[in-house]
Write an enzyme that holds these catalytic residues in place. Structure first.
Site, short mmCIF file in Angstrom:
data_model
loop_
_atom_site.label_atom_id
_atom_site.label_comp_id
_atom_site.label_asym_id
_atom_site.label_seq_id
_atom_site.Cartn_x
_atom_site.Cartn_y
_atom_site.Cartn_z
CE1 TYR A 191 41.75 -31.57 23.41
CE2 TYR A 191 41.70 -32.26 25.89
CZ TYR A 191 41.99 -31.19 25.00
OH TYR A 191 42.11 -29.95 25.25
CB SER A 231 44.75 -30.07 28.18
OG SER A 231 43.68 -30.78 28.85
#
Length: 220
Positions: free
Chosen positions: A138, A125
């Site tokens: 995250y 990501s």
């Protein structure tokens, strides 16, 4: 026919990649519960149903796979909340699914991937490079996944190819409730094209890193 295991294949980016690779690979379709929908949609596939928070279950399932050409680690979880509101359970699940499950799968499947001179793709990501408010668990897990992937690439040089794929904001149910204002999101097919590039580059070349993101709009 070559074989690929795709975790998170029941939805989102994982499903889109499974559908693309299913054109010329037998797919082990990873899902936490029921993979029958994606398995039924592919020409050649079988379920790889396992709870990614259960290390023993991952090991048992992975040891059933003796031949593998591509491993796509696409399963992930996002707990979006301020740091002060995240629970211990949410932190543990973030690392169990986003980091430790990939580590366990790679450990168990590395012999098969070495035999095929195969490829590992981690779906990371933009959060693997930058911190974002409300995303501390995250981001921390994606930083860890990037470090693992980069180190693994160096250790397996000449035996297994390793690609770190970093999508930007993608239109999936994972970020459906996230607040992005008017900032654009891209379709998962854009991530699929990047993954296919890594698959088609081998076995004599490796795409080490890919960053794909939506275009922000007209610029002055």
């Amino acid at each position: 026919m070559k074989k690929a295991l795709v975790t998170g294949a029941s939805r989102g980016i994982g499903r889109a990649i499974a559908e693309e690779l299913g054109k010329d690979h037998h797919i082990y379709a990873g899902a936490s519960k029921d993979a029958s929908d994606i398995v039924g949609a592919l020409p050649s596939a079988e379920p790889f149903e396992v709870d990614l928070t259960d290390t023993d279950a991952i090991v048992r399932a992975a040891r059933e796979i003796t031949e593998l050409d591509v491993l796509v680690l696409a399963a992930g979880v996002l707990h979006k909340a301020p740091f002060t509101e995240l629970t211990d359970a949410e932190w543990r699940e973030s690392f169990d699914i986003n980091v430790l499950a990939p580590v366990t799968l790679v450990r168990e499947l590395l012999p098969a991937l070495r035999r095929s001179r195969g490829l590992i793709i981690t779906i990371n990501s933009g959060a693997g490079f930058n911190g974002y408010p409300g995303n501390s668990a995250y981001c921390a897990s994606k930083f860890a996944l990037r470090g693992f992937t980069d180190s693994l690439r160096l250790e397996e040089e000449g035996r297994v190819r390793v690609t770190s794929l970093h999508p930007g904001r993608t239109d999936t149910d994972m970020i459906a409730g996230a607040q992005h204002g008017d900032r654009p999101k891209m379709d998962a097919t854009q991530v699929v094209r990047a993954a296919r590039l890594a698959v088609d580059a081998g076995p004599e070349a490796v795409v080490e890193f890919l960053r794909v993101r939506p275009v922000e709009g007209e610029r002055a």
